[in-house]
Design a protein around this motif. Structure first.
Motif, PDB file in Angstrom:
ATOM      1  N   PHE A 165       1.059  -1.224  -0.263  1.00 48.78           N
ATOM      2  CA  PHE A 165      -0.019   0.114  -0.305  1.00 48.78           C
ATOM      3  C   PHE A 165       0.753   0.882  -0.072  1.00 48.78           C
ATOM      4  O   PHE A 165       0.833   1.798  -1.105  1.00 48.78           O
ATOM      5  CB  PHE A 165      -1.349  -0.167   1.466  1.00 48.78           C
ATOM      6  CG  PHE A 165      -1.768   0.956   1.002  1.00 48.78           C
ATOM      7  CD1 PHE A 165      -2.970   1.211   0.220  1.00 48.78           C
ATOM      8  CD2 PHE A 165      -1.375   2.806   2.305  1.00 48.78           C
ATOM      9  CE1 PHE A 165      -4.082   2.330   0.779  1.00 48.78           C
ATOM     10  CE2 PHE A 165      -2.291   3.678   2.074  1.00 48.78           C
ATOM     11  CZ  PHE A 165      -3.767   3.591   0.772  1.00 48.78           C
ATOM     12  N   GLN A 167       3.964   1.488  -0.847  1.00 48.98           N
ATOM     13  CA  GLN A 167       4.688   1.602  -1.725  1.00 48.98           C
ATOM     14  C   GLN A 167       4.445   2.081  -3.217  1.00 48.98           C
ATOM     15  O   GLN A 167       4.072   3.585  -4.128  1.00 48.98           O
ATOM     16  CB  GLN A 167       5.527   0.459  -2.194  1.00 48.98           C
ATOM     17  CG  GLN A 167       6.685   0.226  -3.616  1.00 48.98           C
ATOM     18  CD  GLN A 167       6.222  -1.321  -3.595  1.00 48.98           C
ATOM     19  OE1 GLN A 167       5.931  -1.694  -5.046  1.00 48.98           O
ATOM     20  NE2 GLN A 167       7.437  -2.075  -2.932  1.00 48.98           N
ATOM     21  N   GLN A 168       2.778   2.521  -3.310  1.00 54.97           N
ATOM     22  CA  GLN A 168       1.856   1.903  -4.186  1.00 54.97           C
ATOM     23  C   GLN A 168       1.301   3.149  -4.121  1.00 54.97           C
ATOM     24  O   GLN A 168       1.195   4.115  -5.299  1.00 54.97           O
ATOM     25  CB  GLN A 168       0.766   1.162  -4.289  1.00 54.97           C
ATOM     26  CG  GLN A 168       1.131   0.269  -5.286  1.00 54.97           C
ATOM     27  CD  GLN A 168       2.026  -0.263  -6.347  1.00 54.97           C
ATOM     28  OE1 GLN A 168       1.706   0.861  -7.762  1.00 54.97           O
ATOM     29  NE2 GLN A 168       3.127  -0.464  -6.567  1.00 54.97           N
ATOM     30  N   ALA A 169       1.129   3.780  -2.869  1.00 56.87           N
ATOM     31  CA  ALA A 169       0.220   5.268  -2.418  1.00 56.87           C
ATOM     32  C   ALA A 169       1.860   6.058  -2.874  1.00 56.87           C
ATOM     33  O   ALA A 169       0.737   7.193  -3.590  1.00 56.87           O
ATOM     34  CB  ALA A 169       0.578   5.200  -0.832  1.00 56.87           C
ATOM     35  N   ARG A 171       3.699   5.728  -5.383  1.00 60.17           N
ATOM     36  CA  ARG A 171       3.601   6.125  -6.647  1.00 60.17           C
ATOM     37  C   ARG A 171       2.774   7.117  -7.499  1.00 60.17           C
ATOM     38  O   ARG A 171       2.994   7.196  -8.207  1.00 60.17           O
ATOM     39  CB  ARG A 171       3.849   4.632  -7.556  1.00 60.17           C
ATOM     40  CG  ARG A 171       3.897   5.014  -8.818  1.00 60.17           C
ATOM     41  CD  ARG A 171       3.681   3.093  -9.461  1.00 60.17           C
ATOM     42  NE  ARG A 171       1.850   2.590  -9.518  1.00 60.17           N
ATOM     43  CZ  ARG A 171       1.386   2.627 -10.245  1.00 60.17           C
ATOM     44  NH1 ARG A 171       1.839   3.253 -11.769  1.00 60.17           N
ATOM     45  NH2 ARG A 171       0.626   2.152  -9.940  1.00 60.17           N
ATOM     46  N   LEU A 172       1.830   6.503  -6.992  1.00 61.24           N
ATOM     47  CA  LEU A 172       0.461   7.221  -7.366  1.00 61.24           C
ATOM     48  C   LEU A 172       0.137   8.471  -7.099  1.00 61.24           C
ATOM     49  O   LEU A 172      -0.265  10.069  -7.801  1.00 61.24           O
ATOM     50  CB  LEU A 172      -0.904   6.596  -6.670  1.00 61.24           C
ATOM     51  CG  LEU A 172      -1.328   5.516  -7.081  1.00 61.24           C
ATOM     52  CD1 LEU A 172      -1.924   4.519  -6.689  1.00 61.24           C
ATOM     53  CD2 LEU A 172      -2.083   5.708  -8.752  1.00 61.24           C
TER      54      LEU A 172
END
Lengths: 360, 555
Positions: A165, A167-169, A171-172
């Protein structure tokens, strides 16, 4: 007579099988050791590399190892208190690197980095060490605290989820583009030392990283050994319930532990950015596992052990591809292999007590 | 005093929901879904914005209702909560439209402003966001006042419309729907039209309402016709499974094969994690080993140059995967659960790095992988069409489901569960720990190996890039969200987690984020999964049940 002997056989069977398994393991272990010795001897005999290369690699290993050690401290402190692997700790490191990038890049654009590099770097470290604790403490509060009494796989799976979560947060929110740290002019130079007739260049940056690491480690040691909160942390690690009975606020101590671990990881993240120049949202994954390996090497739960383990792993990673004369592509294989070997043959680590086996 | 605590609860919930809402907007979800229509002109991004208000109201009301049953205080708390959430969103809109944040926050773009402001001028849009949020929060409270039967009927109606609205384009695109529409002589657009949406809502709600009126009769029917019913439903399911690929067309058959492969892996991991309790994060390694074994032995272009037929290479792949499962199992036998997880994770990475490296390049091709893996022949038919492959995968899934069911009740299955619960006690009861754990690794690995082998045959070429850690996490996610240890749970999990991103392309961007959040939320709220196995549910809620029991005995 016959009945007795058959019973004896039945009761003995599993013991024999387990020991065969262990003998097999030891044979494999000795085989690996022999192979390593043979490769090193081969490289040494051929004399491919002079002393300058070895010193250079040792220094690189120390720099790399400093970062592993700082991240490993967070793993080991949390494990010492909660007996759980904070799988998301690598992402905390990445958040530190990202925060450092945005600050340093801002100073680069505003010109502060050129006019007053010391202040700019100091502020970068302050922010890089200030943002991760916020995330770390929130993570503990939201994802880990409700699960303290759950079966042991539940918090681990939760931590894995949290890791992806975060890591992707990142990225986004901040984009998939690789972030390039601006060059710090004062630190880009190097000292030249003459070793065995060849020039050896020691970068200023490596000195800075090693010095900051030493300062942070000494500070942590003093905090844990000499202050009241350090005493409380040791008490909670020893026995949570007894500590609570002695009037220690266990939740608060755990929160502080997460905050300190995250700040150290954040410092390592900024160093990573300064040293390798590039950071991206996935930058925390492999160093996270490496740092965990370091913590295990030193004996998880053991603070000096994590420092030693980190330096040792960094050293092995820098030296091994050269010493064993194999491709640097396989650097990661060496560290994962080391993790497996240590867990099998000496789960207590170099300095630690056995926690990976049955306890807890 | 009391009023103060109500307002405080509202502010607290409003801040939490508001923070979540701001995060969701900043990761770009609202603007991404601005072009996805649910019913007529209603976009998914509007639905998301409405949901923030509803959540703010419902959570605040729930918190307040623990202390009071007064309607007034509930409405007040909800309104305050909705107001705070709305204000936070409005502030976000104003900041994003005025301050250039794009260098840091990549989604703070004019598109975000457009998606948040509904084409109105800024001040109007800000007021609209606040108003919408407050109204929705109060509506959430009013919804809670309805009789439970009406509430349930409405909820199911709304869910049906949402699902059909989201999948409308996909449903219309199916081969079957094309045939039906041709037959009826109607044409459907890409969006569910408003009258149809309303009709559907009313229909589903009414049907649910009436259905729930006679829960007793439902049970009696089931009792009298149990055997026949089961037989009929089995035949129906079998018929549907067989007809499926030709009903849905080529594209969806391809998706179905992917879902099938993940079901295979999920059932395998279910044995390792769910039954034996060994958290294996490097599961993709066995999938990769199966795929590489298949490609090596069956492709004429591989370094072995044998080109065996698929059916000969399949058992070889299975064997390779099972042996590597045992080889991984031996060193990690003595490790505790969380250490095992990290070591297996390392193992998965080692396999991937080795596949990518120059060391093994002459044998398995490095980053270029292995090309020209042939598709299987079945009685002279080359199964290169996904519709044929679907049957192959379906057959494999059925075999694996059957094996899983039998294993679950077998001696070794019960041994696994005993090992999972307590190794020492299990050993004292005479279970051979080494054999039980190695068996779990070997069987789990061979399921993944078969999946990998079929994957290689389907793709025709394999690359190390196909075998990243995300595959392991994906599989772990689907068994955990579906329900650990539950076979229907795994299948449902595969359908939703693998199928949904294929249907909703926009979701793909948020896929891993959602998996991560899903794992955390499931662990916090419902660790036994959505469709739990009975045993697992009992285990995880044992403490609560005992607590309730104690409460009863005290009272």
């Amino acid at each position: 007579m016959a009945v007795v002997s058959r019973e004896a056989q039945v009761s003995r069977a599993p013991i024999v099988r387990v020991s065969v398994n262990r003998i097999l393991l030891w044979v494999v272990g000795l085989g690996v050791a022999a192979l390593v010795v043979w490769r090193i001897a081969g490289t040494a005999a051929r004399g491919l590399y002079g002393p300058d290369i070895w010193i250079m690699q040792t220094l690189n290993g120390l720099v790399q190892g400093s970062m592993y050690a700082l991240v490993a401290l967070g793993y080991t402190m949390v494990y010492g208190i909660l007996l759980m692997i904070n799988f998301a700790h690598g992402e905390i490191f990445m958040i530190g690197a990202m925060a450092g990038y945005f600050v340093l890049n801002g100073f680069h654009q505003s010109g502060l980095l050129a006019s007053d590099p010391v202040l700019a770097l100091l502020l970068t470290f302050v922010v890089g060490m200030g943002v991760p604790p916020i995330v770390g403490v929130l993570l503990e509060r939201i994802a880990y605290r409700p699960l303290r009494r759950a079966p042991r796989l539940v918090p681990l799976i939760c931590a894995i989820g949290a890791s992806f979560f975060l890591q992707q947060a990142v990225r986004l929110l901040f984009g998939i583009r690789t972030k390039v740290y601006p060059t710090v002019a004062v630190l880009s130079g190097s000292w030249t030392v003459n070793v065995g007739g060849r020039d050896l260049r020691i970068q200023h940056m490596s000195a800075l990283i090693i010095v900051i690491t030493i300062i942070l480690m000494v500070a942590l040691y003093l905090l844990v050994r000499k202050t009241k909160i350090g005493k409380a942390m040791r008490a909670v690690a020893e026995d949570k319930e007894a500590a609570a009975l002695m009037g220690i606020d266990v939740d608060w101590v755990i929160m502080i532990t997460f905050a300190i671990g995250s700040a150290l990881a954040g410092a390592a993240g900024v160093m990573w950015g300064l040293w390798y120049k590039q950071v991206i949202h996935t930058v925390g994954f492999i160093p996270g596992i490496k740092a965990f390996t370091s913590a295990v090497l030193g004996g998880i739960g053991n603070i000096p052990g994590a420092m030693m383990g980190g330096l040792f792993l960094g050293f092995v990673e820098a030296i091994a591809p050269t010493a064993l004369d194999i491709s640097t592509q396989l650097k990661d294989v060496i560290s994962f292999g080391l993790l497996v070997i240590v867990l099998i043959f000496r789960p207590s680590g170099i300095l630690g007590e056995v926690l990976s086996g049955k306890k807890a | 005093m009391k009023l103060l605590s109500v307002v405080r609860a509202g502010i607290r919930n409003g801040l939490i929901v508001g923070a979540v809402a701001v995060f969701i907007v900043l990761i770009g979800m609202v603007q991404t879904f601005a072009k996805r229509y649910l019913v007529s002109d209603l976009t998914l991004s509007t639905v998301i914005l409405v949901a923030f208000g509803l959540a703010a109201g419902a959570l605040a009301a729930q918190q307040v209702s623990r202390n009071t049953t007064q309607l007034g205080s509930k409405v007040l708390a909800a309104a305050v909560s909705g107001l705070i959430t709305g204000v936070m969103l409005a502030l976000l809109l104003l900041v994003v439209s005025q301050v250039p944040l794009r260098d840091v926050l990549v989604n703070a773009t004019p598109e975000m402003v457009a998606a948040l402001s509904f084409g109105l001028p800024l001040s109007g849009a800000a007021l609209l966001l606040i108003g919408l949020s407050v109204v929705m929060a109060v509506l959430a409270v009013l919804y809670g006042l309805l009789p439970s039967r009406v509430r349930r009927a409405l909820l199911e109606g709304i869910m049906a419309v949402t699902l059909i609205g989201i999948f409308w384009e996909a449903i219309v695109g199916l081969d079957v729907s094309r045939l039906v529409m041709k037959f009826l002589g109607v044409k459907a657009g890409k969006v569910l039209p408003l009258p149809a949406g309303l009709g559907l809502l009313i229909l589903v709600s009414l049907v649910t309402y009436v259905w729930r009126a006679h829960p007793q009769s439902n049970v009696t029917v089931r009792r009298t016709g149990e055997g026949l019913r089961r037989y009929v439903s089995l035949v129906l399911i079998a018929g549907a499974l067989i007809a499926l690929p030709f009903a849905v067309g080529l594209f969806w058959s391809q998706t179905l094969t992917t879902i099938g492969l993940f079901t295979l892996m999920g059932l395998g991991l279910n044995i390792v994690v769910g039954m034996a309790g060994l958290l294996d994060l490097g599961y993709v390694a066995f999938y990769a080993i199966g795929a590489y074994a298949m490609a090596l032995f069956s492709s004429p272009a591989s370094s072995l140059h044998i080109g065996l037929p698929f059916w000969v290479a399949l058992p070889i792949a299975l064997l390779f995967a099972a042996i590597s499962g045992i080889l991984l199992g031996i060193p990690v036998l003595r490790l505790r659960g969380d250490y095992l997880a990290i070591v297996t994770l390392g193992f998965g990475e080692i396999i991937r790095i080795l596949a990518l490296s120059d060391v093994l390049k002459p044998y398995i091709g490095g980053p270029q992988g292995i090309m020209e893996t042939p598709s299987p022949f079945f009685f002279g038919i080359q199964m290169n069409d996904p519709r044929y492959l679907y049957y192959l995968i379906l057959a494999a899934c059925l075999v694996v489901v059957f094996l899983s069911l039998r294993l679950n009740d077998s001696r070794i299955g019960r041994a696994w569960i005993a090992v999972r619960e307590d190794e020492d006690v299990a050993q004292a009861m005479g279970i051979n720990l080494v054999a039980a754990k190695l068996m779990a690794f070997a069987i789990g690995a061979s399921f993944a190996g078969v999946g990998g082998a079929i994957f290689a045959a389907r793709q025709g070429a394999i690359f190390p890039m196909d075998f990243t850690l995300f595959v392991s996490i994906n599989v772990l996610c689907l068994i955990i969200i579906g329900g650990i240890g539950s076979i229907p749970g795994v299948i449902t999990g595969a359908f939703f987690l693998i199928g949904l991103p294929e249907v909703l392309r926009e979701v793909d961007e948020y896929r891993i984020l959602a998996y991560g959040a899903g794992l955390v939320i499931m662990m916090l709220v419902r660790p036994e999964g959505l469709i739990p196995s009975a045993r697992r549910r009992l285990e995880l809620h044992e403490a609560e049940d005992q607590g309730e029991l104690a409460a009863y005995t005290v009272s």
